[in-house]
Scaffold this motif. Structure first.
Motif, PDB file in Angstrom:
ATOM      1  N   PRO A 105       0.696  -1.177   0.017  1.00  0.00           N
ATOM      2  CA  PRO A 105       0.056  -0.038   0.120  1.00  0.00           C
ATOM      3  C   PRO A 105       0.783   1.173  -0.090  1.00  0.00           C
ATOM      4  CG  PRO A 105       0.005  -0.995   2.153  1.00  0.00           C
ATOM      5  CD  PRO A 105       0.937  -1.904   1.113  1.00  0.00           C
ATOM      6  N   GLY A 106       0.167   2.451  -0.496  1.00  0.00           N
ATOM      7  CA  GLY A 106       0.923   3.662  -0.220  1.00  0.00           C
ATOM      8  C   GLY A 106       1.862   3.862  -1.474  1.00  0.00           C
ATOM      9  N   ILE A 107       1.653   3.481  -2.575  1.00  0.00           N
ATOM     10  CA  ILE A 107       2.892   3.300  -3.724  1.00  0.00           C
ATOM     11  C   ILE A 107       2.562   4.617  -4.590  1.00  0.00           C
ATOM     12  CG2 ILE A 107       3.740   2.537  -5.814  1.00  0.00           C
ATOM     13  CD1 ILE A 107       3.634  -0.318  -4.473  1.00  0.00           C
ATOM     14  N   LEU A 108       3.454   5.334  -4.731  1.00  0.00           N
ATOM     15  CA  LEU A 108       3.208   6.729  -5.717  1.00  0.00           C
ATOM     16  C   LEU A 108       3.705   6.328  -7.191  1.00  0.00           C
ATOM     17  CD1 LEU A 108       2.960   9.641  -6.168  1.00  0.00           C
ATOM     18  CD2 LEU A 108       5.462  10.103  -5.818  1.00  0.00           C
ATOM     19  N   VAL A 109       2.843   6.542  -8.038  1.00  0.00           N
ATOM     20  CA  VAL A 109       3.001   6.007  -9.686  1.00  0.00           C
ATOM     21  C   VAL A 109       3.425   7.387 -10.138  1.00  0.00           C
ATOM     22  CG1 VAL A 109       1.883   5.197 -11.558  1.00  0.00           C
ATOM     23  CG2 VAL A 109       1.465   4.135  -9.441  1.00  0.00           C
ATOM     24  N   ILE A 110       4.403   7.372 -10.961  1.00  0.00           N
ATOM     25  CA  ILE A 110       4.846   8.650 -11.668  1.00  0.00           C
ATOM     26  C   ILE A 110       4.681   8.245 -13.298  1.00  0.00           C
ATOM     27  CG2 ILE A 110       6.710  10.234 -12.296  1.00  0.00           C
ATOM     28  CD1 ILE A 110       7.662   9.705  -9.285  1.00  0.00           C
ATOM     29  N   SER A 111       4.127   9.052 -13.919  1.00  0.00           N
ATOM     30  CA  SER A 111       3.959   8.975 -15.322  1.00  0.00           C
ATOM     31  C   SER A 111       3.751  10.072 -16.028  1.00  0.00           C
ATOM     32  CB  SER A 111       2.786   8.008 -15.746  1.00  0.00           C
ATOM     33  OG  SER A 111       1.593   8.516 -15.444  1.00  0.00           O
ATOM     34  N   ASP A 112       3.908  10.088 -17.449  1.00  0.00           N
ATOM     35  CA  ASP A 112       3.513  11.238 -17.998  1.00  0.00           C
ATOM     36  C   ASP A 112       1.932  11.220 -18.161  1.00  0.00           C
ATOM     37  OD1 ASP A 112       2.344   9.329 -19.959  1.00  0.00           O
ATOM     38  OD2 ASP A 112       3.888   9.492 -21.668  1.00  0.00           O
ATOM     39  N   ARG A 113       1.537  12.147 -19.019  1.00  0.00           N
ATOM     40  CA  ARG A 113      -0.138  12.415 -18.647  1.00  0.00           C
ATOM     41  C   ARG A 113      -1.017  11.478 -19.878  1.00  0.00           C
ATOM     42  NH1 ARG A 113      -1.544  17.000 -15.787  1.00  0.00           N
ATOM     43  NH2 ARG A 113      -3.341  17.386 -17.452  1.00  0.00           N
ATOM     44  N   HIS A 114      -0.476  10.467 -20.232  1.00  0.00           N
ATOM     45  CA  HIS A 114      -1.244   9.623 -21.427  1.00  0.00           C
ATOM     46  C   HIS A 114      -2.633   9.291 -20.878  1.00  0.00           C
ATOM     47  CE1 HIS A 114      -1.914   6.266 -23.855  1.00  0.00           C
ATOM     48  NE2 HIS A 114      -1.074   6.485 -24.664  1.00  0.00           N
ATOM     49  N   ASN A 115      -3.459   9.511 -21.567  1.00  0.00           N
ATOM     50  CA  ASN A 115      -4.913   8.921 -21.163  1.00  0.00           C
ATOM     51  C   ASN A 115      -5.082   7.624 -20.894  1.00  0.00           C
ATOM     52  OD1 ASN A 115      -5.867  11.719 -21.474  1.00  0.00           O
ATOM     53  ND2 ASN A 115      -6.272  11.757 -23.715  1.00  0.00           N
ATOM     54  N   GLY A 116      -4.483   6.701 -21.473  1.00  0.00           N
ATOM     55  CA  GLY A 116      -4.511   5.266 -21.181  1.00  0.00           C
ATOM     56  C   GLY A 116      -4.029   5.074 -19.873  1.00  0.00           C
ATOM     57  N   ILE A 117      -3.169   5.733 -19.222  1.00  0.00           N
ATOM     58  CA  ILE A 117      -2.479   5.550 -18.003  1.00  0.00           C
ATOM     59  C   ILE A 117      -3.508   6.087 -17.032  1.00  0.00           C
ATOM     60  CG2 ILE A 117      -0.720   6.000 -16.380  1.00  0.00           C
ATOM     61  CD1 ILE A 117       1.256   5.991 -18.729  1.00  0.00           C
ATOM     62  N   LYS A 118      -3.934   7.317 -17.195  1.00  0.00           N
ATOM     63  CA  LYS A 118      -4.821   7.775 -16.461  1.00  0.00           C
ATOM     64  C   LYS A 118      -6.187   6.800 -15.999  1.00  0.00           C
ATOM     65  CE  LYS A 118      -4.882  12.036 -18.393  1.00  0.00           C
ATOM     66  NZ  LYS A 118      -5.164  13.524 -18.626  1.00  0.00           N
ATOM     67  N   ALA A 119      -6.718   6.663 -17.116  1.00  0.00           N
ATOM     68  CA  ALA A 119      -7.913   5.541 -17.076  1.00  0.00           C
ATOM     69  C   ALA A 119      -7.715   4.293 -16.292  1.00  0.00           C
ATOM     70  CB  ALA A 119      -8.423   5.204 -18.503  1.00  0.00           C
ATOM     71  N   ALA A 120      -6.391   3.769 -16.646  1.00  0.00           N
ATOM     72  CA  ALA A 120      -5.992   2.367 -16.105  1.00  0.00           C
ATOM     73  C   ALA A 120      -5.792   2.717 -14.474  1.00  0.00           C
ATOM     74  CB  ALA A 120      -4.952   1.979 -16.748  1.00  0.00           C
ATOM     75  N   LEU A 121      -5.336   3.669 -14.082  1.00  0.00           N
ATOM     76  CA  LEU A 121      -5.022   3.855 -12.729  1.00  0.00           C
ATOM     77  C   LEU A 121      -6.403   4.405 -11.851  1.00  0.00           C
ATOM     78  CD1 LEU A 121      -1.814   6.066 -12.685  1.00  0.00           C
ATOM     79  CD2 LEU A 121      -2.188   3.464 -11.969  1.00  0.00           C
ATOM     80  N   LYS A 122      -7.419   4.871 -12.793  1.00  0.00           N
ATOM     81  CA  LYS A 122      -8.823   5.197 -12.165  1.00  0.00           C
ATOM     82  C   LYS A 122      -9.672   4.119 -12.016  1.00  0.00           C
ATOM     83  CE  LYS A 122      -8.609  10.070 -13.189  1.00  0.00           C
ATOM     84  NZ  LYS A 122      -9.330  11.372 -14.181  1.00  0.00           N
ATOM     85  N   ALA A 123      -9.499   2.906 -12.841  1.00  0.00           N
ATOM     86  CA  ALA A 123     -10.475   1.916 -12.391  1.00  0.00           C
ATOM     87  C   ALA A 123     -10.413   1.387 -10.923  1.00  0.00           C
ATOM     88  CB  ALA A 123      -9.913   0.777 -13.464  1.00  0.00           C
ATOM     89  N   ALA A 124     -11.670   1.114 -10.821  1.00  0.00           N
ATOM     90  CA  ALA A 124     -11.861   0.668  -9.366  1.00  0.00           C
ATOM     91  C   ALA A 124     -11.375  -0.499  -9.137  1.00  0.00           C
ATOM     92  CB  ALA A 124     -13.316   0.870  -9.151  1.00  0.00           C
ATOM     93  N   ASP A 125     -11.270  -1.451  -9.709  1.00  0.00           N
ATOM     94  CA  ASP A 125     -10.909  -2.869  -9.612  1.00  0.00           C
ATOM     95  C   ASP A 125      -9.405  -2.905  -9.904  1.00  0.00           C
ATOM     96  OD1 ASP A 125     -10.786  -2.593 -12.337  1.00  0.00           O
ATOM     97  OD2 ASP A 125     -11.728  -4.619 -12.449  1.00  0.00           O
ATOM     98  N   ALA A 126      -8.616  -1.899 -10.237  1.00  0.00           N
ATOM     99  CA  ALA A 126      -7.232  -2.181 -10.565  1.00  0.00           C
ATOM    100  C   ALA A 126      -6.183  -2.142  -9.123  1.00  0.00           C
ATOM    101  CB  ALA A 126      -6.730  -0.906 -11.372  1.00  0.00           C
ATOM    102  N   GLY A 127      -6.649  -1.496  -8.026  1.00  0.00           N
ATOM    103  CA  GLY A 127      -6.037  -1.426  -7.098  1.00  0.00           C
ATOM    104  C   GLY A 127      -5.009  -0.178  -6.761  1.00  0.00           C
ATOM    105  N   TRP A 128      -5.303   0.669  -7.664  1.00  0.00           N
ATOM    106  CA  TRP A 128      -4.219   2.021  -7.831  1.00  0.00           C
ATOM    107  C   TRP A 128      -4.782   3.042  -7.509  1.00  0.00           C
ATOM    108  CZ3 TRP A 128       0.621   0.950  -8.268  1.00  0.00           C
ATOM    109  CH2 TRP A 128       1.082  -0.118  -9.022  1.00  0.00           C
ATOM    110  N   LEU A 129      -6.058   3.137  -6.620  1.00  0.00           N
ATOM    111  CA  LEU A 129      -6.754   4.267  -6.070  1.00  0.00           C
ATOM    112  C   LEU A 129      -6.169   4.652  -4.557  1.00  0.00           C
ATOM    113  CD1 LEU A 129     -10.539   3.323  -7.326  1.00  0.00           C
ATOM    114  CD2 LEU A 129      -8.898   5.062  -8.352  1.00  0.00           C
TER     115      LEU A 129
END
Length: 155
Positions: A105-129
């Motif tokens: 828990p508590g990991i920071l994900v650093i990326s560019d502003r790619h819309n695919g990355i943003k959508a994947a990280l916002k998915a409720a079941d992905a564990g990245w919220l």
């Protein structure tokens, strides 16, 4: 290497409109190695992700996750070979990254502003919220985009 994680996705081959059950073709691949998973436990709790297009006969995209140790050395964590960059492909990579290499828990994900990355990280079941993970943008990408947006304009 024993205990390596490799998730291979294949697709059916169609011949003349019919599915050939005896044949499949490569679709996408995620992989990581036990030493990468083990060393991440001792790294800073942040992961940088990015993709790069591979040039050649098939034109695939390599997705990469890296971490940084206490001396700011770059440590590879996981890779994926996919057919491009979109939300589905980033979800494939980031969900397996979370499941196999970075479950803490508590990991920071650093990326560019790619819309695919943003959508994947916002998915409720992905564990990245939040609060299990956080998101930040790469300052190099932000600065480059800023420079392009205001190129030749007086400040």
């Amino acid at each position: 290497m024993p205990s390596s994680v490799a998730v291979l996705k294949t697709s059916s081959v169609r011949v003349g409109g019919q599915v050939d059950e005896g044949s499949t073709y490569f679709h996408r691949l995620f992989w990581t190695f036990p030493p990468y998973i083990e060393v991440f436990r001792y790294c800073k709790p942040l992961v940088s992700v990015d993709g790069t297009q591979l040039y050649g006969k098939y034109g695939e995209t390599l997705l990469v996750a890296i971490a940084y140790d206490g001396n700011s050395n770059i440590i590879p964590i996981a890779f994926a070979l996919v057919e491009g960059e979109n939300a589905e492909l980033w979800s494939f990579f980031l969900s397996h990254l979370r499941q196999h290499a970075t479950p803490q828990p508590g990991i920071l994900v650093i990326s560019d502003r790619h819309n695919g990355i943003k959508a994947a990280l916002k998915a409720a079941d992905a564990g990245w919220l939040s609060p299990t993970a956080y998101r930040a943008f790469c300052i190099r990408h932000v600065a480059a985009n800023f420079a392009l947006s205001f190129k030749g304009k007086d400040a």
